[in-house]
Scaffold this motif. Structure first.
Motif, PDB file in Angstrom:
ATOM      1  N   CYS A 124      -9.216  -0.734  -3.002  1.00 32.31           N
ATOM      2  CA  CYS A 124      -8.728  -0.281  -1.352  1.00 32.31           C
ATOM      3  C   CYS A 124      -9.095  -1.438  -0.560  1.00 32.31           C
ATOM      4  CB  CYS A 124      -9.404   0.701  -0.870  1.00 32.31           C
ATOM      5  SG  CYS A 124     -11.014   0.586  -0.241  1.00 32.31           S
ATOM      6  N   TYR A 153       0.918  -1.163   0.041  1.00 34.31           N
ATOM      7  CA  TYR A 153       0.050   0.218  -0.013  1.00 34.31           C
ATOM      8  C   TYR A 153       1.080   1.307   0.032  1.00 34.31           C
ATOM      9  CZ  TYR A 153       1.086   0.054   5.240  1.00 34.31           C
ATOM     10  OH  TYR A 153       1.801   0.339   6.275  1.00 34.31           O
ATOM     11  N   ILE A 171      -7.952   1.536   6.477  1.00 29.43           N
ATOM     12  CA  ILE A 171      -8.028   1.531   5.031  1.00 29.43           C
ATOM     13  C   ILE A 171      -6.812   1.673   4.477  1.00 29.43           C
ATOM     14  CG2 ILE A 171      -9.219   2.473   2.903  1.00 29.43           C
ATOM     15  CD1 ILE A 171     -11.044   3.975   4.984  1.00 29.43           C
ATOM     16  N   TYR A 172      -6.575   0.775   3.487  1.00 31.28           N
ATOM     17  CA  TYR A 172      -5.248   0.506   2.525  1.00 31.28           C
ATOM     18  C   TYR A 172      -5.497   0.895   1.515  1.00 31.28           C
ATOM     19  CZ  TYR A 172      -3.744  -1.712   6.865  1.00 31.28           C
ATOM     20  OH  TYR A 172      -3.272  -2.332   8.390  1.00 31.28           O
ATOM     21  N   LEU A 173      -4.545   1.826   0.726  1.00 31.21           N
ATOM     22  CA  LEU A 173      -4.909   2.255  -0.578  1.00 31.21           C
ATOM     23  C   LEU A 173      -3.506   2.530  -1.404  1.00 31.21           C
ATOM     24  CD1 LEU A 173      -6.717   4.889   0.959  1.00 31.21           C
ATOM     25  CD2 LEU A 173      -7.952   4.072  -0.917  1.00 31.21           C
TER      26      LEU A 173
END
Length: 369
Positions: free
Chosen positions: A347, A252, A338-340
């Motif tokens: 996500c 990420y 939350i991982y983006l």
């Protein structure tokens, strides 16, 4: 045949078995509930050849017998009877009289021998979990299955057992939901796809109590759930499920920690400006310590800021608001991560132990701006 049951017991058992009565069928016998009092217990059974349910009914057998009754008519009669004891009696031509206090109905019955009984399953491999856990896990994943049958596998959920963990996975092409259940004992590896319809119906019957257990049996073509006085047998969906591990990445560029309730409420407010069927994305602008949510539609526009903790790069990304809300509603944690990666990559919303993982694909919002 002659039976005496309380109306409440009858209604409970009818409501359970009705879930396996098909709405459309070319076989009239399948539109029936089978009342089997040929042994020392009363059983109601319904079977649509994909899903079968059998439940035991508390009551007294005065004369043994068996009859199949039209499920819709029988259930409506039972529903509208007074709250008292009900007598169900058949004559030699299978005409069935249902009487309660001063009310008396007579309806034609069918020969129980013609009924499609539940398949006999060898119950070797059994996994036991609480009804609460199963009911919750279905609720936390079922929204991600596909509604249409273009890809049959997407209309079911993968039940996978490996290393004392049962993983339940659903996906519809736009998102993936994964929940893990730690099992108390070790079991042999399993991998089956259970129809979403079966899981939906089971979750309506499960008590949801922590102390009440459900036993799950697996065979090559069927899965069996046994709990309380009910047995549910379902056909499995055939085929090789999708290789989910290839879709999951731990890489990420941006990590956001946010209060789940605030985030959910904010998206909920934004959707006030979206008509049903309108595919307006919610645009999320993540910068240091702040997340700005924006939505523009024909009705109007909205933007709102939320405080966050952020690691990594700033990012501007768009999502279908419903997909975000569906996932957030079933997460119990107060703060979520939350991982983006970038505006075109999915996500991930997941906890540190990865007991839950929700993957959501972003949408192209350039056209919407």
């Amino acid at each position: 045949m002659k039976l005496i049951c309380s109306k409440s017991e009858l209604l409970k058992s009818v409501n359970i078995t009705l879930k396996a009565v098909p709405s459309k069928t070319t076989m009239p016998i399948l539109e029936c509930i089978l009342i089997d009092a040929s042994t020392n217990e009363i059983k109601f059974t319904a079977n649509d050849m994909e899903l079968g349910i059998e439940t035991k009914v508390n009551g007294a057998i005065e004369e043994k017998g068996i009859v199949a009754l039209d499920a819709r008519i029988f259930s409506e009669i039972v529903r509208k009877l007074p709250d008292s004891d009900v007598i169900i009696k058949t004559d030699d031509k299978l005409n069935t009289t249902i009487s309660c206090e001063k009310a008396k109905f007579t309806i034609p019955g069918k020969d129980g021998e013609d009924f499609a009984y539940l398949p006999i399953i060898e119950k070797n491999d059994c996994v036991e979990i609480s009804q609460f856990t199963l009911k919750e896990t279905i609720r936390q994943t079922i929204f991600s299955i596909a509604a249409n049958e273009n890809n049959k596998l997407m209309t079911g959920e993968l039940f996978e057992i490996k290393n004392n963990i049962m993983k339940i996975i659903s996906l519809d092409g736009h998102r993936i939901a994964i929940r893990k259940i730690e099992l108390r004992e070790s079991y042999s590896d399993k991998k089956v796809v259970v129809p979403g319809k079966t899981l939906n119906e089971i979750s309506k019957i499960l008590s949801g109590e922590m102390e009440d257990m459900v036993q799950i049996f697996f065979t090559e073509n069927h899965i069996v759930f046994e709990f309380d006085d009910t047995v549910v047998v379902s056909r499995l969906i055939e085929g090789e499920y999708f290789k989910i591990d290839q879709m999951l990445s731990s890489d990420y560029e941006t990590k956001v920690m946010i209060n789940k309730k605030e985030f959910l409420n904010c998206i909920d407010r934004a959707t006030l400006l979206v008509k049903e069927g309108d595919k307006k994305p919610i645009i999320i602008d993540i910068q240091e310590g702040n997340m700005q949510l924006k939505i523009n539609s024909q009705i109007g526009s909205m933007d709102e800021d939320i405080d966050i903790e952020k690691e990594g790069k700033d990012i501007l990304i768009g999502f279908n608001p419903k997909f975000l809300m569906d996932a957030l509603k079933v997460i119990d944690d107060e703060t979520i991560s939350i991982y983006l990666v970038n505006a075109k990559a999915p996500c991930f919303i997941k906890d540190d132990m990865e007991n839950y993982i929700y993957l959501i694909l972003p949408v192209n919002f350039n056209a919407a701006r």
